[in-house]
Design an enzyme around this catalytic site. Structure first.
Site, mmCIF file in Angstrom:
data_model
loop_
_atom_site.group_PDB
_atom_site.id
_atom_site.type_symbol
_atom_site.label_atom_id
_atom_site.label_comp_id
_atom_site.label_asym_id
_atom_site.label_seq_id
_atom_site.Cartn_x
_atom_site.Cartn_y
_atom_site.Cartn_z
ATOM 1 N N ASP A 92 35.067 16.998 55.287
ATOM 2 C CA ASP A 92 33.884 17.593 55.920
ATOM 3 C C ASP A 92 32.770 17.989 54.962
ATOM 4 O O ASP A 92 31.962 18.857 55.264
ATOM 5 C CB ASP A 92 34.335 18.843 56.700
ATOM 6 C CG ASP A 92 35.097 19.831 55.807
ATOM 7 O OD1 ASP A 92 34.961 19.733 54.572
ATOM 8 O OD2 ASP A 92 35.824 20.682 56.343
ATOM 9 N N GLU A 114 41.878 13.249 56.972
ATOM 10 C CA GLU A 114 41.793 14.662 57.404
ATOM 11 C C GLU A 114 40.821 14.791 58.581
ATOM 12 O O GLU A 114 39.873 15.587 58.577
ATOM 13 C CB GLU A 114 41.382 15.602 56.263
ATOM 14 C CG GLU A 114 41.697 17.063 56.544
ATOM 15 C CD GLU A 114 41.281 17.999 55.416
ATOM 16 O OE1 GLU A 114 40.123 18.439 55.384
ATOM 17 O OE2 GLU A 114 42.138 18.294 54.559
ATOM 18 N N GLU A 128 30.148 22.450 57.233
ATOM 19 C CA GLU A 128 31.303 21.551 57.332
ATOM 20 C C GLU A 128 31.656 21.170 58.767
ATOM 21 O O GLU A 128 32.078 20.046 59.025
ATOM 22 C CB GLU A 128 32.528 22.178 56.643
ATOM 23 C CG GLU A 128 32.438 22.227 55.122
ATOM 24 C CD GLU A 128 31.651 23.411 54.596
ATOM 25 O OE1 GLU A 128 31.218 24.273 55.418
ATOM 26 O OE2 GLU A 128 31.456 23.503 53.379
ATOM 27 N N HIS A 208 34.207 30.374 48.155
ATOM 28 C CA HIS A 208 32.973 29.620 47.930
ATOM 29 C C HIS A 208 32.153 29.360 49.183
ATOM 30 O O HIS A 208 31.037 28.874 49.118
ATOM 31 C CB HIS A 208 33.292 28.268 47.287
ATOM 32 C CG HIS A 208 34.078 27.355 48.185
ATOM 33 N ND1 HIS A 208 33.491 26.600 49.174
ATOM 34 C CD2 HIS A 208 35.400 27.100 48.268
ATOM 35 C CE1 HIS A 208 34.421 25.917 49.801
ATOM 36 N NE2 HIS A 208 35.594 26.200 49.280
ATOM 37 N N ARG A 210 29.713 28.639 52.084
ATOM 38 C CA ARG A 210 28.271 28.892 52.163
ATOM 39 C C ARG A 210 27.939 30.019 53.135
ATOM 40 O O ARG A 210 27.030 30.808 52.890
ATOM 41 C CB ARG A 210 27.551 27.614 52.614
ATOM 42 C CG ARG A 210 26.989 26.797 51.465
ATOM 43 C CD ARG A 210 26.226 25.591 52.006
ATOM 44 N NE ARG A 210 25.354 25.001 51.007
ATOM 45 C CZ ARG A 210 25.761 24.317 49.949
ATOM 46 N NH1 ARG A 210 27.040 24.152 49.707
ATOM 47 N NH2 ARG A 210 24.881 23.811 49.104
ATOM 48 N N HIS A 241 34.440 29.967 41.390
ATOM 49 C CA HIS A 241 33.753 28.713 41.725
ATOM 50 C C HIS A 241 32.420 28.648 40.963
ATOM 51 O O HIS A 241 31.773 29.679 40.779
ATOM 52 C CB HIS A 241 33.527 28.690 43.234
ATOM 53 C CG HIS A 241 33.134 27.362 43.797
ATOM 54 N ND1 HIS A 241 31.891 26.808 43.603
ATOM 55 C CD2 HIS A 241 33.821 26.463 44.551
ATOM 56 C CE1 HIS A 241 31.826 25.636 44.226
ATOM 57 N NE2 HIS A 241 32.989 25.404 44.804
HETATM 58 C C1 UD1 Z 1 31.121 22.017 48.359
HETATM 59 C C2 UD1 Z 1 31.195 21.533 49.809
HETATM 60 C C3 UD1 Z 1 32.242 22.323 50.588
HETATM 61 C C4 UD1 Z 1 33.587 22.291 49.872
HETATM 62 C C5 UD1 Z 1 33.397 22.795 48.454
HETATM 63 C C6 UD1 Z 1 34.668 22.698 47.670
HETATM 64 C C7 UD1 Z 1 29.187 20.785 50.999
HETATM 65 C C8 UD1 Z 1 27.919 21.167 51.618
HETATM 66 N N1 UD1 Z 1 29.897 21.771 50.448
HETATM 67 O O1 UD1 Z 1 30.606 23.352 48.347
HETATM 68 O O2 UD1 Z 1 32.398 21.749 51.879
HETATM 69 O O3 UD1 Z 1 34.493 23.113 50.564
HETATM 70 O O4 UD1 Z 1 32.411 21.979 47.784
HETATM 71 O O5 UD1 Z 1 34.611 23.430 46.469
HETATM 72 O O6 UD1 Z 1 29.546 19.623 50.976
HETATM 73 N N2 UD1 Z 1 28.656 23.400 40.673
HETATM 74 C C9 UD1 Z 1 28.791 23.142 39.331
HETATM 75 N N3 UD1 Z 1 29.815 22.334 38.915
HETATM 76 C C10 UD1 Z 1 30.716 21.784 39.759
HETATM 77 C C11 UD1 Z 1 30.594 22.081 41.121
HETATM 78 C C12 UD1 Z 1 29.566 22.881 41.576
HETATM 79 O O7 UD1 Z 1 28.011 23.620 38.512
HETATM 80 O O8 UD1 Z 1 31.608 21.060 39.305
HETATM 81 C C13 UD1 Z 1 27.533 24.229 41.148
HETATM 82 C C14 UD1 Z 1 26.183 23.477 41.038
HETATM 83 O O9 UD1 Z 1 25.176 24.387 40.696
HETATM 84 C C15 UD1 Z 1 25.986 22.947 42.465
HETATM 85 C C16 UD1 Z 1 26.540 24.117 43.255
HETATM 86 O O10 UD1 Z 1 27.689 24.557 42.524
HETATM 87 O O11 UD1 Z 1 24.648 22.651 42.766
HETATM 88 C C17 UD1 Z 1 26.886 23.840 44.689
HETATM 89 O O12 UD1 Z 1 27.708 22.685 44.838
HETATM 90 P P1 UD1 Z 1 27.856 22.040 46.324
HETATM 91 O O13 UD1 Z 1 28.801 20.889 46.240
HETATM 92 O O14 UD1 Z 1 26.518 21.770 46.909
HETATM 93 O O15 UD1 Z 1 28.458 23.229 47.160
HETATM 94 P P2 UD1 Z 1 29.869 23.938 47.080
HETATM 95 O O16 UD1 Z 1 29.640 25.372 47.369
HETATM 96 O O17 UD1 Z 1 30.539 23.562 45.821
HETATM 97 N N1 UDP Z 2 41.818 24.435 43.095
HETATM 98 C C1 UDP Z 2 41.839 24.040 41.750
HETATM 99 N N2 UDP Z 2 41.381 24.925 40.803
HETATM 100 C C2 UDP Z 2 40.886 26.144 41.122
HETATM 101 C C3 UDP Z 2 40.845 26.532 42.487
HETATM 102 C C4 UDP Z 2 41.306 25.638 43.453
HETATM 103 O O1 UDP Z 2 42.295 22.944 41.411
HETATM 104 O O2 UDP Z 2 40.505 26.893 40.207
HETATM 105 C C5 UDP Z 2 42.292 23.475 44.112
HETATM 106 C C6 UDP Z 2 43.251 24.014 45.156
HETATM 107 O O3 UDP Z 2 44.600 23.812 44.756
HETATM 108 C C7 UDP Z 2 42.906 23.189 46.398
HETATM 109 C C8 UDP Z 2 41.437 22.847 46.215
HETATM 110 O O4 UDP Z 2 41.140 23.081 44.841
HETATM 111 O O5 UDP Z 2 43.630 21.967 46.452
HETATM 112 C C9 UDP Z 2 40.572 23.702 47.092
HETATM 113 O O6 UDP Z 2 39.246 23.545 46.734
HETATM 114 P P1 UDP Z 2 38.097 24.483 47.303
HETATM 115 O O7 UDP Z 2 38.660 25.799 47.675
HETATM 116 O O8 UDP Z 2 36.986 24.448 46.310
HETATM 117 O O9 UDP Z 2 37.579 23.671 48.565
HETATM 118 P P2 UDP Z 2 38.030 23.633 50.114
HETATM 119 O O10 UDP Z 2 39.469 23.272 50.179
HETATM 120 O O11 UDP Z 2 37.711 24.957 50.709
HETATM 121 O O12 UDP Z 2 37.144 22.566 50.685
#
Ligand code: UD1
Ligand code: UDP
Length: 368
Positions: A92, A114, A128, A208, A210, A241
């Site tokens: 999602d 999924e 999502e 994390h 939103r 995160h």
């Molecule tokens: C995203 C997904 C969410 C998922 C989550 C898992 C969307 C809209 N959101 O949210 O569904 O549950 O990932 O973690 O698809 N950033 C870094 N390094 C990284 C990752 C993120 O610096 O490796 C920072 C960056 O500034 C980036 C921001 O986080 O712009 C947001 O990343 P984004 O993927 O847009 O949103 P998440 O909150 O990570």
């Molecule tokens: N996870 C990881 N390192 C971390 C925190 C989470 O590898 O420091 C793994 C966790 O085991 C799970 C996945 O990341 O499989 C969950 O990711 P996240 O919570 O970012 O996203 P969501 O599942 O909510 O989309």
């Protein structure tokens, strides 16, 4: 296979391995949007996946408009070059939704891994719920982790023959990794062993979502601060995160507290190891809600609704929202009431048996 974030990579990795075993039947290519960068690369490293295409899209504090547009635009040449018959997307995220639109434009069939999770509240989780509904609307094949997710799809008039209940591939990844982490020489795990005080109860925290940005995260942090002060015999470990909307309030409110350790996101094996050490997990994560029941860890979920009702029904998960008092009260109950704790920490596997990827590949082999 197109994916972009940490959880998609963890959940697609076992499927990629399963397809790659069958090179005579399937020509498999991996494309990452790199919606996440560092957190995605941690997973690719552990599962030894080298993408064939890397769109390298992540920008600091990216917004949904440009991310969506970039994914669709940058996938066009990849899809034109490889011309896949099937495109696999997961879950999602914005990558899942935008990639399924791009794949549809290319003429490929779309396979949704999924599939069928729903809250039916379009603002929670945001974005999502709508991402997965759009992906589900476009998909040709729906791989549903549970009967409940299958039933959600049937209610939306998806053809019964296009749905397969498989279990969640997250359990495939977990089963493989749980055995590996005990023998693995891993610097992060060694470092964690030095950080953790084994005489204390470990509370593991992640977050994390939103819809929790802003006030929600402030409440969560204030609750964690209160828990740390009230229970000096617990140690809170929080891999934060990288989203700046999360890092900001978390480091501002929780830095410098003696029994709270704020750490960088952990690689998957180190996180699995830490989940196993935890007494209790407090999270808003989807994936962690699925993993924790298999490890027998109670989870307080900082959300008002969940698309994963199975663990709530099994009694492992309680929804506490982002209300400060609720988080503090439920944590206290689990710390002091051993009967309640034991009831919640029974082992449950509502999300699968570790063979989801195998089932998906077998099903697809029959389509050829
Ligand atoms: C995203 C997904 C969410 C998922 C989550 C898992 C969307 C809209 N959101 O949210 O569904 O549950 O990932 O973690 O698809 N950033 C870094 N390094 C990284 C990752 C993120 O610096 O490796 C920072 C960056 O500034 C980036 C921001 O986080 O712009 C947001 O990343 P984004 O993927 O847009 O949103 P998440 O909150 O990570
Ligand atoms: N996870 C990881 N390192 C971390 C925190 C989470 O590898 O420091 C793994 C966790 O085991 C799970 C996945 O990341 O499989 C969950 O990711 P996240 O919570 O970012 O996203 P969501 O599942 O909510 O989309």
């Amino acid at each position: 296979m197109i994916f972009g974030t940490r959880p998609e990579a963890i959940k697609m990795a076992p499927l990629i391995k399963e397809f790659i075993k069958k090179t005579e039947e399937f020509d498999t290519k991996v494309c990452v949007t790199a919606q996440h960068r560092q957190m995605l690369d941690q997973v690719l490293d552990f599962f030894e996946i080298t993408p064939d295409y890397d769109l390298d899209l992540m920008k600091p504090d990216q917004d949904l408009y440009s991310l969506t547009a970039d994914i669709i635009t940058k996938l066009k040449p990849v899809l034109n070059e490889f011309r896949p018959d099937y495109v696999y997307v997961h879950g999602d995220t914005t990558t899942s939704m935008a990639a399924s639109i791009a794949a549809f434009y290319s003429g490929a069939k779309i396979c949704h891994i999924e599939a069928g999770l729903r809250t039916n509240n379009k603002r929670s989780p945001f974005p999502e719920e709508i991402n997965r509904q759009i992906t589900g609307r476009i998909a040709d094949f729906h791989f549903a982790p549970t009967d409940a997710s299958r039933n959600n799809l049937l209610r939306e008039n998806v053809n019964v023959n296009d749905i397969l209940v498989t279990g969640n591939t997250v359990i495939d990844a977990l089963v493989e990794s749980v055995t590996k982490v005990n023998t693995l020489q891993n610097d992060e795990i060694n470092q964690l062993k030095n950080t953790i005080d084994r005489s204390r109860k470990i509370i593991l925290v992640t977050g994390h979502r939103r819809e929790n940005h802003g006030k929600g995260f402030v409440n969560i942090c204030v609750a964690l601060k209160e828990i740390a002060h009230e229970h000096t015999d617990v140690q809170i470990i929080y891999p934060v995160h990288l989203n700046p909307n999360v890092k900001g309030p978390v480091y501002e409110i929780l830095s410098g507290i003696q029994n709270i350790n704020l750490i960088e996101p952990l690689s998957y094996p180190a996180f699995v190891w830490l989940m196993d050490q935890a007494y209790l997990i407090i999270t808003d994560s989807g994936g962690v809600q699925e993993e924790a029941p298999s490890l027998g860890k109670p989870v307080l979920v900082m959300r008002d609704s969940t698309e994963r009702p199975e663990a709530v029904a099994a009694g492992t998960v309680i929804l506490v929202g982002t209300d400060k008092e609720r988080i503090v009260d439920e944590t206290r109950l689990l710390l002091v009431d051993t009967t309640r704790y034991e009831k919640m920490s029974g082992l449950h596997n509502p999300y699968g048996d570790g063979k989801a990827s195998y089932r998906i590949v077998e099903f697809m082999a029959r389509q050829n």
